[in-house]
Structures are given as structure tokens and as C-alpha cells.
Design a protein around this motif. Sequence first.
Motif, mmCIF file in Angstrom:
data_model
loop_
_atom_site.group_PDB
_atom_site.id
_atom_site.type_symbol
_atom_site.label_atom_id
_atom_site.label_comp_id
_atom_site.label_asym_id
_atom_site.label_seq_id
_atom_site.Cartn_x
_atom_site.Cartn_y
_atom_site.Cartn_z
ATOM 1 N N HIS A 101 0.824 -1.213 0.000
ATOM 2 C CA HIS A 101 0.000 0.000 0.000
ATOM 3 C C HIS A 101 0.860 1.266 0.000
ATOM 4 O O HIS A 101 0.314 2.370 0.181
ATOM 5 N N GLY A 102 2.156 1.117 -0.192
ATOM 6 C CA GLY A 102 3.034 2.275 -0.192
ATOM 7 C C GLY A 102 3.238 2.889 1.174
ATOM 8 O O GLY A 102 3.573 4.074 1.275
ATOM 9 N N LEU A 103 3.075 2.104 2.235
ATOM 10 C CA LEU A 103 3.219 2.606 3.595
ATOM 11 C C LEU A 103 4.458 2.019 4.260
ATOM 12 O O LEU A 103 4.789 0.846 4.055
ATOM 13 N N THR A 104 5.112 2.848 5.056
ATOM 14 C CA THR A 104 6.306 2.439 5.785
ATOM 15 C C THR A 104 5.978 2.303 7.260
ATOM 16 O O THR A 104 5.276 3.146 7.827
ATOM 17 N N VAL A 105 6.492 1.256 7.877
ATOM 18 C CA VAL A 105 6.223 1.022 9.290
ATOM 19 C C VAL A 105 7.468 1.314 10.115
ATOM 20 O O VAL A 105 8.595 1.301 9.611
ATOM 21 N N GLY A 106 7.253 1.602 11.385
ATOM 22 C CA GLY A 106 8.336 1.764 12.342
ATOM 23 C C GLY A 106 8.062 0.886 13.537
ATOM 24 O O GLY A 106 6.931 0.831 14.037
ATOM 25 N N GLN A 107 9.065 0.168 13.992
ATOM 26 C CA GLN A 107 8.886 -0.766 15.100
ATOM 27 C C GLN A 107 9.248 -0.114 16.426
ATOM 28 O O GLN A 107 10.288 0.533 16.551
ATOM 29 N N VAL A 108 8.384 -0.284 17.429
ATOM 30 C CA VAL A 108 8.635 0.201 18.783
ATOM 31 C C VAL A 108 8.427 -0.962 19.743
ATOM 32 O O VAL A 108 7.313 -1.479 19.862
ATOM 33 N N LEU A 109 9.488 -1.404 20.401
ATOM 34 C CA LEU A 109 9.421 -2.516 21.356
ATOM 35 C C LEU A 109 9.480 -1.956 22.771
ATOM 36 O O LEU A 109 10.371 -1.173 23.100
ATOM 37 N N LEU A 110 8.518 -2.355 23.602
ATOM 38 C CA LEU A 110 8.412 -1.831 24.957
ATOM 39 C C LEU A 110 8.284 -2.962 25.965
ATOM 40 O O LEU A 110 7.792 -4.043 25.638
ATOM 41 N N THR A 111 8.736 -2.705 27.166
ATOM 42 C CA THR A 111 8.436 -3.590 28.297
ATOM 43 C C THR A 111 7.624 -2.783 29.302
ATOM 44 O O THR A 111 7.564 -1.546 29.245
ATOM 45 N N ARG A 126 7.596 10.339 22.921
ATOM 46 C CA ARG A 126 8.200 11.182 21.889
ATOM 47 C C ARG A 126 8.460 10.402 20.602
ATOM 48 O O ARG A 126 8.268 10.910 19.501
ATOM 49 N N THR A 127 8.890 9.151 20.744
ATOM 50 C CA THR A 127 9.159 8.333 19.563
ATOM 51 C C THR A 127 7.886 8.089 18.762
ATOM 52 O O THR A 127 7.866 8.231 17.533
ATOM 53 N N LEU A 128 6.819 7.719 19.442
ATOM 54 C CA LEU A 128 5.560 7.451 18.757
ATOM 55 C C LEU A 128 5.019 8.716 18.087
ATOM 56 O O LEU A 128 4.539 8.672 16.946
ATOM 57 N N LEU A 162 -2.464 1.633 27.427
ATOM 58 C CA LEU A 162 -1.514 2.670 27.826
ATOM 59 C C LEU A 162 -0.990 3.438 26.620
ATOM 60 O O LEU A 162 -0.805 4.655 26.677
ATOM 61 N N VAL A 163 -0.765 2.738 25.512
ATOM 62 C CA VAL A 163 -0.325 3.406 24.287
ATOM 63 C C VAL A 163 -1.414 4.346 23.784
ATOM 64 O O VAL A 163 -1.127 5.453 23.304
ATOM 65 N N ALA A 164 -2.684 3.931 23.893
ATOM 66 C CA ALA A 164 -3.784 4.789 23.459
ATOM 67 C C ALA A 164 -3.774 6.107 24.224
ATOM 68 O O ALA A 164 -4.023 7.183 23.649
ATOM 69 N N HIS A 165 -3.493 6.032 25.510
ATOM 70 C CA HIS A 165 -3.384 7.263 26.292
ATOM 71 C C HIS A 165 -2.107 8.018 25.938
ATOM 72 O O HIS A 165 -2.110 9.243 25.820
ATOM 73 N N LEU A 166 -1.037 7.278 25.745
ATOM 74 C CA LEU A 166 0.262 7.875 25.470
ATOM 75 C C LEU A 166 0.217 8.761 24.233
ATOM 76 O O LEU A 166 0.799 9.847 24.208
ATOM 77 N N VAL A 167 -0.472 8.293 23.183
ATOM 78 C CA VAL A 167 -0.530 9.048 21.922
ATOM 79 C C VAL A 167 -1.797 9.881 21.820
ATOM 80 O O VAL A 167 -2.075 10.459 20.779
ATOM 81 N N ARG A 168 -2.584 9.915 22.908
ATOM 82 C CA ARG A 168 -3.839 10.666 22.937
ATOM 83 C C ARG A 168 -4.744 10.243 21.785
ATOM 84 O O ARG A 168 -5.229 11.058 20.997
ATOM 85 N N ALA A 169 -4.969 8.953 21.702
ATOM 86 C CA ALA A 169 -5.814 8.400 20.647
ATOM 87 C C ALA A 169 -7.276 8.764 20.886
ATOM 88 O O ALA A 169 -7.703 9.035 22.008
ATOM 89 N N ASP A 170 -8.034 8.740 19.812
ATOM 90 C CA ASP A 170 -9.464 9.011 19.887
ATOM 91 C C ASP A 170 -10.275 7.736 20.071
ATOM 92 O O ASP A 170 -11.470 7.800 20.394
#
Length: 378
Positions: A101-111, A126-128, A162-170
Motif C-alpha cells: 500500500h506504499g506505507l512504511t512502518v516503524g517498530q517500537v518494542l516496549l516492556t 516522543r518516539t511514537l 496505555l499506548v492509546a493514552h500515550l498518543v492521545r488516541a481518539d
Amino acid sequence: MDNLRSAIADARRIVVKAGSSSLTTPQGTIDGARIDALVDVLAERRKAGGEVVFVSSGAIAAGLGPLGLARRPRDLATQQAAASVGQGLLIARYASSFERHGLTVGQVLLTADDMMRRAHHNNAQRTLQALLKLGMLPIVNENDTVATDEIRFGDNDRLAALVAHLVRADALILLSDVDALYTGDPRLPGSRKIEDVRSEADLEGVTTGTAGSKVGTGGMVTKVEAARIATGAGVPVVLTSADSAAEAVAGGRVGTLFHAGTHRPSTRDLWLAHATTGQGKLILDEGAVQAVVGRRSSLLPAGVTGVRGDFAAGDPVDLCDPSGRTVARGLVNYDASEIPELLGRSTRWLAREHGPEYERELIHRDRLVLLTGEPSTD
């Protein structure tokens, strides 16, 4: 389409989480067709102008085949070995699929430890945010190669909240192999589908235990807890099956909709309540419980009757009432070894006897969050 589901369809930024059972074959290996189908849904949302953060399980499952393992290993070391092999294979598979689809992904690994430590937490945020600003599609996974049993998220459900809150998702969409939340095991007669959860009252009598998966670690318990975290942070949640992902993203009436609370807590409060683990306990008398819980006051040494555990100043500790029930958590101002001689003393007495640096609270009210806990078992 009701207003809230319509709002999900129009959401600027969503977090979508898929568990291992949604991405694997019946034999427990990664299913390329299922990955492509889910990627197609996320890519369409991204190309329509929405921002998407994808939380994916499956690293351990992806490593089972190459290691010749028939099922998810039980011991931690072999799980970590499988994750080490599988994580690269999994992200490569996603990158290839999104590239269609012409999209690039970035990997974020968390504990969980990354979310517990304030500096790591801020770095992840900040990374996200940077990945989204650059037009990338972040793919988040638990770093199973280093996570330990004591600090695991639980099939990434809590991580996704937690990620949803972290990035202020809707909105947060939790994808599983079950199409919704039911009053009991959906395979049994009499179990009823729950379409909306507006309050805890809607969950009364709900049995969330389900049969285990060969490759996953979660269940409805972790998904309901994740929904509580997210909705408590003002983020609505849709829980449904991976097969219904397109309808869920489009705001269709599928799965179970958990309605969001009316306000978003501060990042600090959510982090302290859900991303940290108490490193010790302070036992409060009834007066101190009333002050902390009822009046939202700071915790003073005079109201503490006992201390348990080994912790350092700045660590999160649980505050327990006389029966052992956890009522709050906060960042303590003293090492555990310092506290016994402070118990029952006023800050004025401590300052007079030990110096002005002791005229401070054990935990300041701005570094406290209230909890509803269970009785302590120790």
C-alpha cells in the motif's frame, strides 16, 4: 450508527491491537493471509487520512516454526528465544504487507518497565509522536526478549490501553478471536452478548474467564481491564474479532463498545495507577486513609503504622488501609530503611529532632493516585 460509533469512524487517531490468536493458524504459526487482511484494513484507514498505531502480539508465535516448537513454550528462557527469532520475522512480514500500500512502518518494542520508568515513558511517547508526524505507521509490541514474568503486560492488552493514552488516541480497537464480550463463555448456551458497557454495573455477573490458547497469553480478563484503563483515560474501546476489523474501524455496530469516561486523567496519574507496580507498602491508620482518600491530602508520617518491602526514595509504593486493602499509590520521598523511625511522628517534631529536610510528607498529594484494590495477601 449511534453518535459514539460514528465518532470512532471519524476519529483522527486510533490504536488497533491484535492478539496472537488473531494472527495465527490453528497450528500456532503466523498466518500470512490473516496478516494481509488486517493490514488492508489499517492501510485503508491510513490512506483515508487517519493516523493508526498498531499494537501487535505474535513475536513468540512467529518463532515457533523456525525453532521446531509445536506450541508456545512454558519456560521464560525459551519464550524469549522464540521472541528473538520471531520478532524480526514478524516485523518483516508486516513491512512487506504494508509496502503493498506504499506505507512504511516503524517498530517500537516496549516492556512494562519502560512504562514504569518516567524517563523511558516519556521517550516512548516522543518516539511514537515523531513516527506519526513523519507519516509512518508505528507497530508496537512487547519486547518479549527481555520482559520477565513479573513485568509482562498480558497479551499486550494493557500495553495497548496505555499506548492509546500515550498518543492521545481518539479510540482503541481490541481485536480477538471472540466477536464480543459475553456474559459467560460464548460457546455455552445462555451466554448473552453485551453490546455496550457504560459503567461497571454493566459488567456485574459477567464471567470473563475463557479457554486458553496455544499461542496467546491473554483472555477476556485482560481485555476488560484494558478497556477500563482506556475508558478511564477518556478513550472509547471496541472489542471484537479480527474478522470484524473493517466494520469496527468504520464505526459499524459490531462487538462490544466500552463508553469512555468524561475526562482524561493526567499522564502521570494514569502512568502511576496502571503502568507501575508498588515496590513496597505503607500501612495507614483510619485517619490517614480518610485524609488521603477523602480529602486528597498528602501522606504524613504520623498516619503510618507500618512499612513493608525494600524501596528507594522516588519509587512507587502502595498505600493500604488497616485491613490491607490498597487504596492509593504514590511516589515516596524516603527510602524504606528511613521510614520506621518516622512512624507516628509529626513533621514538626521530625524537623526539630533531625533537621529541616525531614519536615516533608512521606508522599505529596501531587504524586498520589487513588486506587480500588484488593486485600493484601501478605
